[in-house]
Every structure is written in structure tokens, then in C-alpha cells.
Design a protein around this motif. Structure first.
Motif, short mmCIF file in Angstrom:
data_model
loop_
_atom_site.label_atom_id
_atom_site.label_comp_id
_atom_site.label_asym_id
_atom_site.label_seq_id
_atom_site.Cartn_x
_atom_site.Cartn_y
_atom_site.Cartn_z
N ILE A 23 10.28 -22.79 4.38
CA ILE A 23 9.19 -22.27 3.55
C ILE A 23 7.82 -22.61 4.13
O ILE A 23 6.93 -21.77 4.21
CB ILE A 23 9.28 -22.83 2.12
N CYS A 24 7.66 -23.86 4.55
CA CYS A 24 6.29 -24.35 4.78
C CYS A 24 5.74 -24.02 6.16
O CYS A 24 4.53 -23.94 6.34
CB CYS A 24 6.21 -25.85 4.54
N SER A 84 11.89 -18.18 5.06
CA SER A 84 11.25 -17.27 4.11
C SER A 84 9.82 -16.93 4.50
O SER A 84 9.23 -16.03 3.94
CB SER A 84 11.19 -17.91 2.71
N LEU A 85 9.25 -17.69 5.44
CA LEU A 85 7.82 -17.56 5.69
C LEU A 85 7.46 -16.41 6.62
O LEU A 85 6.54 -15.65 6.36
CB LEU A 85 7.28 -18.88 6.26
N LEU A 86 8.20 -16.26 7.71
CA LEU A 86 7.84 -15.24 8.68
C LEU A 86 8.03 -13.85 8.07
O LEU A 86 8.99 -13.61 7.34
CB LEU A 86 8.71 -15.36 9.95
N THR A 87 7.12 -12.94 8.40
CA THR A 87 7.28 -11.57 7.95
C THR A 87 8.35 -10.90 8.80
O THR A 87 8.73 -11.41 9.85
CB THR A 87 5.97 -10.78 8.11
N MET A 102 11.45 -21.11 12.75
CA MET A 102 11.46 -22.33 11.96
C MET A 102 12.80 -23.02 12.23
O MET A 102 13.85 -22.58 11.75
CB MET A 102 11.34 -22.01 10.46
#
Lengths: 334, 345
Positions: A287-288, A305-308, A319
Motif C-alpha cells: 500500500i505505502c 495496490s499502489l501502482l496504477t 513493491m
């Protein structure tokens, strides 16, 4: 087709047939030139048994006797289970995979394949715009036929250096003006402004070809709803053929000069830390972004979940707390 | 941290700029705002090319701006047209910024004017629509721009920071869905069958359980739009009460920004008392945010040993927003140093 390394398609979807990693022995039963430097090979099992099912966009790994593994899109008819077709562009700058096939794969030659797998599936849509550059036509060819059979409106923009270098133009001839060949020596470079001039809702865009074409499409399609553009990129970077969805992987930490074995069930983060590499991390859930790491080689399998989608597809960063590898090896800037 | 230059920022509400010279710092640039006699808004770099004196301390002589230090005179393009009381006409100019006035907003593009792209702005036609009414204003904030961006992209803070107005447990308890389109970041928080928080209960007379939607849009680098819907639970769209809140998050200096707001509604639009109430509530909510962000700025600025921040799922939109800004900054830094622009795919 070109020696092709693939990054996962925009869809992120992976459709593997059962037994996708089984080795299949086939014989070349037909070899013909379909364009300058492009060879089409028709492959059947020596036993004449049916080959595994596949869907448009799928590719197979070809395990060459030289130890090189190359990936080629299936460009025939998925309904024809007795044989497969692949298109092979001779790449003088390649590492010899395409050259070997051009020089040695004659009728009667035995080849070992793995697959098929599909990272570039044709998803149901109201209409399609296909954009192919050069030998990028190979996965698009069965897509065009499938869209036609499904009764969906479609057009194909097909760019190439010159007419004689563009494979399958004859086979596409029956579709009239829905196929729009753009040989560079006659009409200049494929004009994406024209390709994207009319954007009807419900359209999916499929683009396959060299990186320059894909990057240009991406930047022009930025404002579209997510998932409207699906791409498959061909690059000359050889990829490991073995795909173990959650198997062990080898991670090379380039700056530290360490090679770390990451067993199944252990995160890359934990494995490299145990090996003494100092990495910052915080959430350990993808996430971070604290443990974001630059990927120097290999293709990450993103689970964060973070990368588009675009960032994931680009594959140059990952990550390491949750993500793994599509192949069995990654080289990281650690 | 420098600020993104090639992007739109809210510079002023239209009624803030007139025939008086006004200075505002925008993304690290001092800017002098005024209007020509025909009403055209002008933004010039607020440094006289002679000895850097702020032009906003000068005076307007018709459409000519005269510097109050040595009398350099400029037209609306920023070109020096002469020096008062002297024969010299130096070849000098101050930079003119690209402005765009639309729906009562003056937008500024501090970077390359040729790259200014109107399509990057969100739709603000509701600010000029007879079906909506709004209140607006601007608050100065002694906190870095990014803290304001992250404040708005993670509204789970409403539960804790704004419990007497717009927050209740339902906000933090409801997860968000985050999507991205190009550089823009969107989130949706759909609260179904929840208690209406005090502000909405009073604004709309909602007493039972409600459905509350918060759909946020971050248009980087400086615009945030929140689309709000409240309705008795189960009511179908387009029924229900709709509100929109536009925030212009305009960095001034490294540790200061301007917090522009416009709060609009599509119901009871002639109710002046409700308008007053909502404006008071908005200012009270923003006051709580200002207090929080200013102490947060102090804590970030004084941390001697930087430790890694902890993050959770509700931070996702804010973290995506932060990444977008970092990427834009990196691309501008690379361009400035003459290096290749990192590929943005």
C-alpha cells in the motif's frame, strides 16, 4: 514474429490453459515466406493429435535447441486444433532465436513448445480498433477474425515499413476498407491522431508492435477510461520462459552484488533482508510504497495496490513486500 | 521541495482581481495581479527587471504599470515601455503568466505558456449554473501544499477531526475505491444506510438513515473536486441532495499554500439562511483543517531523524496523489537539467 519479451497486457489477466507448462513436441509441416524476412511456420504434433485450445492473443514459448527460449504469438485459427501457425521476423539484432528458426526450421524439423498462454486476451466489447505495427500483426490477426465472427464492428490500422514487409496483407484483403494498411514508404508513419480521431464509447483499443508505437498510443489514450487500451509490447529483451505462479525465484541485487534465492511463500523483501540487504519498508501490504524498488531486468508480477495499471505494465518498478516475478529471475536496483 | 510549474492553479476568484495591484505567491513565484481597463486579467512576475522591486507596490497609470522604485513602466504584456521622467527606453520585460478566466475563477499556469492545456481543468460550469448556488473564499495556510492535498484525498480524517460537523464513524469505517486516469486520481466512498452527520442533518432535514456518497477527483497539481450526494437510504439517483466542493490547493512558498474553496448545492438554492449556515459550517470545518495542517507542518519540519511513515488502505488515494506530484516534479527537474524526461507510460 520477433524475439518477443512480453510484459503483462493492460488487462493484467492471465489465461493459461490447463497444463500450460507442459512441453509439446511439434513438427514443422509447412514453411513459407509471408513478407520480407517474415517466415510463417505451420506446426503439428507428430502423432497428429489435437493441440491445446487457445484464444486470440495467445503465445507459445519455443524452446530452441540452442538453449534460447523465444515467444511467438499464435496467428492461425483457434478453431483449427490440428495445427498452429506462428510468424517469425528475422531480427539481425536479436540474439539468434529468430535467425535459428529462419536458417534451420525447415519442413520436418522438430520443435519443442510450451504454452499456450494469453497475456493479451480479446475481451468482449461493442467495437474494436486494432493497431498493429510490423510483425505485431501476429496476435492481432486471429483477433480480427474473432471480432468479425462475433459480428462486432472493427477496424485495423496496420503500419509497416513497406508493403512487402507487411505480413498477411493478402489474408486481410477480404475485409475491404476496414483494414487500413499504412506502409511508411507510401503514406508515412501511422498517424495516431487519425486512428483516434473518432472515439466511440464502448470501443476497446488493441495495440501490438514496437515500444515506440505502444508508448505513443499510451500517451494519446491517457484520458480514456481505464482499460480502454490493451497492449502487447515486443522488445528484444530475452525473458525466462519458465513461469511458476508462486514458485521460487532468484533475485539479483545488482548494487549489493548478491544473488538471493526467494523460496515460495517468502517475500522478496524478507529474503533480501535476510541476505543482509538494507531496505526500507513500512506497511508490508503493497500500500505505502516505501519499499518501491527499481527493476533492472525481468518482469515483475505486481500484487500491490499502489501502482496504477500503467505503472504496473511499464514494469520498471515494484513493491517487493508483496510482488513477485513472472519469470524465475529479477534483477533489482538493491 | 519545489512546485510543479506546468499545471493549472487557482490564482484568485474573479472578484478578487480588479484595478488594484495585488500580490500573491504562486508555486514559488511572486505574481502581481490586476485588470486592464477593458477587464482583461493580467499576471506579471512581481519583480521589476531593473532592481527586482515588487511591481505590486507600484501604481497603475491607465493600462501602464509603473514601478514605485525608479519609475520603470510596463504594458499588459510585461514589456517595459519606458522609464518615467527619463529618456531611456530599456529593452526589458517581466514575465507574463498565462491566465484563464472561467466560471468566476482566474486560473494561472506558472510554467511554459505554450503548454497550458485547458482540457486539464475539471468542469466548473456548476459555479455559473442557475441550478446551483455556492459560497466561496480562500484561506491562507502555513503548511506545505502536499499536506493539503493529502488531507483532501483521505477524508477518513473527517471522523476524528470534524465530529461536530461532517464526520462520524461511518466515514472512516467505509473503504474507498481508488482509480486513476492519466495523472488524475479518483476515489469513491459510498456509505449506505448510515447516520447523517450533524451538518447534513441540519442542512437537509434528514433524520433517518441515509446514503452518503463522497466521490473525490484530484486534478494535479492543484485542484480537488468533491462530489457529495445525500439521500434517505435507498433513494435512487438523481433524487437526493447534491453538493460539490471545489478546492484550489495553490502552493505559495515551500511551507505555505492558499486553500481556495467553493461549496455548492443544488437544493433550496434561494434559502439565504441556509447559505449563511453552510458557509459558517464550511469555515468551521476548514478552520479545524487549518489548525491540524499547521501543527502537522511543524511536526514534519522539525523531525530531525526522518522515520518511515506508517500507511493503511485508506491512504491509497493520497499516496497515489503524492506519487503523481513526485513524478511531475521529477519530469520538470529532468527537463530543467537538460536530461531526458522520464517516460510516463
Amino acid at each position: 514474429m520477433a524475439p518477443a519479451a512480453r510484459t503483462a497486457g493492460d488487462s493484467g489477466q492471465r489465461i493459461g490453459s490447463p497444463g500450460a507448462d507442459e512441453e509439446i513436441t511439434v513438427d514443422v509441416v509447412r514453411r513459407r515466406s509471408v513478407a520480407d524476412d517474415v517466415l510463417e511456420l505451420t506446426l503439428v504434433r507428430p502423432t497428429a493429435d489435437p493441440l491445446p485450445q487457445w484464444t486470440p492473443g495467445a503465445h507459445v514459448d519455443v524452446l530452441l535447441p540452442t538453449g534460447i527460449v523465444r515467444q511467438y504469438s499464435l496467428c492461425g485459427d483457434p478453431g483449427e486444433t490440428g495445427s498452429w501457425r506462428i510468424g517469425v521476423l528475422r531480427e539481425p539484432a536479436g540474439r539468434g532465436g529468430s535467425a535459428w528458426l529462419h536458417d534451420h526450421a525447415v519442413e520436418g524439423t522438430e520443435l519443442v513448445l510450451r504454452g499456450p498462454r494469453n497475456n493479451f486476451p480479446l475481451v468482449d466489447a461493442e467495437r474494436y480498433v486494432f493497431v498493429a505495427g510490423g510483425v505485431g500483426i501476429t496476435p492481432v490477426l486471429p483477433m480480427v477474425h474473432a471480432a468479425e465472427r462475433a459480428g462486432r464492428p472493427w477496424v485495423l490500422w496496420y503500419g509497416g515499413r513497406r508493403r512487402s514487409s507487411m505480413a498477411f496483407l493478402e489474408e486481410l484483403g477480404g475485409y475491404g476498407d476496414r483494414v487500413r494498411p499504412r506502409p511508411e514508404d507510401e503514406s508515412g508513419q501511422l498517424d495516431l491522431a487519425t486512428v483516434l480521431a473518432e472515439q466511440e464509447p464502448g470501443t476497446l483499443y488493441y495495440c501490438c508492435g514496437p515500444s515506440g508505437l505502444i508508448d505513443a498510443m499510451r500517451s494519446r489514450c491517457q484520458g480514456m477510461p481505464s482499460g480502454s487500451l490493451r497492449v502487447e509490447r515486443f522488445s528484444a529483451v530475452p525473458q525466462p520462459a519458465v513461469e511458476e505462479p508462486d514458485g521460487g525465484i532468484e533475485v539479483v541485487c545488482r548494487r549489493s552484488g548478491l544473488t538471493v534465492a526467494v523460496p515460495p511463500g517468502t517475500s522478496i523483501l524478507d529474503a533480501v533482508r535476510q541476505a543482509g540487504v538494507d531496505v526500507l519498508s513500512s506497511c508490508t501490504e503493497g500500500i505505502c510504497g516505501t519499499c518501491e524498488t527499481t527493476v533492472l531486468d525481468g518482469v515483475p508480477e505486481h500484487r500491490d495496490s499502489l501502482l496504477t495499471e500503467d505503472e504496473q505494465e511499464a514494469g520498471d518498478t515494484m513493491m517487493i513486500c508483496v510482488s513477485r516475478a513472472l519469470g524465475d529471475r529479477l534483477v533489482l536496483d538493491l | 521541495m519545489p512546485h510543479v510549474q506546468n499545471g493549472w492553479y487557482l490564482a484568485a476568484w474573479s472578484d478578487e482581481v480588479g484595478r488594484t495591484l495585488t500580490q500573491r505567491w504562486i508555486a514559488g513565484n511572486p505574481v502581481c495581479f490586476y485588470r486592464l481597463g477593458d477587464g482583461t486579467p493580467i499576471a506579471l512576475e512581481d519583480r521589476c527587471p531593473h532592481r527586482k522591486f515588487p511591481l505590486s507596490l507600484g501604481r497603475l497609470d491607465g493600462d501602464v504599470l509603473e514601478c514605485n522604485y525608479h519609475g520603470y513602466r510596463f504594458d499588459g504584456t510585461g514589456t517595459c515601455v519606458g522609464v518615467a521622467e527619463q529618456q531611456d527606453k530599456p529593452r526589458a520585460a517581466t514575465r507574463r503568466f498565462r491566465l484563464l478566466e472561467r466560471d468566476g475563477i482566474i486560473w494561472i499556469w506558472p510554467g511554459d505558456p505554450d503548454r497550458a492545456d485547458e482540457s486539464q481543468l475539471p468542469d466548473t460550469s456548476w459555479l455559473a449554473s442557475p441550478n446551483w448556488t455556492h459560497v466561496k473564499g480562500v484561506l491562507p495556510l502555513k503548511a506545505r501544499h502536499l499536506l493539503l492535498v493529502e488531507n483532501l484525498l483521505d477524508l477518513s480524517h473527517e471522523t476524528f477531526l470534524h465530529p461536530s460537523t461532517i464526520g462520524n464513524a461511518a466515514v472512516a469505517a467505509t473503504p474507498i475505491e481508488v482509480t486513476t486516469s492519466g495523472p488524475r486520481v479518483f476515489f469513491q466512498r459510498r456509505m449506505v444506510g448510515v447516520q447523517a452527520p450533524p451538518f447534513y442533518e441540519k442542512s437537509m432535514g434528514l433524520t433517518g438513515l441515509v446514503d452518503r456518497w463522497q466521490d473525490g477527483e484530484f486534478h494535479p497539481p492543484g485542484v480537488f473536486l468533491l462530489n457529495i450526494r445525500l439521500a434517505a437510504t435507498g433513494t435512487e439517483e438523481p433524487e437526493g441532495f447534491h453538493m460539490k466542493v471545489l478546492y484550489g490547493m495553490t502552493p505559495s512558498t515551500e511551507n505555505e499554500c492558499l486553500d481556495f474553496y467553493a461549496l455548492a448545492r443544488d437544493y433550496a438554492i434561494d434559502d439565504a439562511e441556509l447559505t449563511t449556515f453552510q458557509h459558517e459550517q464550511q469555515l468551521s470545518v476548514m478552520g479545524e483543517d487549518v489548525d491540524a495542517l499547521e501543527v502537522q507542518e511543524l511536526m514534519y519540519a522539525t523531525e530531525r531523524r526522518r522515520t518511515v511513515e506508517s500507511s493503511i488502505r485508506s491512504d491509497l488515494a493520497a499516496l497515489r496523489g503524492r506519487r503523481v506530484l513526485q513524478k511531475m516534479l521529477a519530469a520538470e527537474a529532468a527537463e530543467e537539467s537538460g536530461g531526458a524526461v522520464p517516460a510516463t507510460r
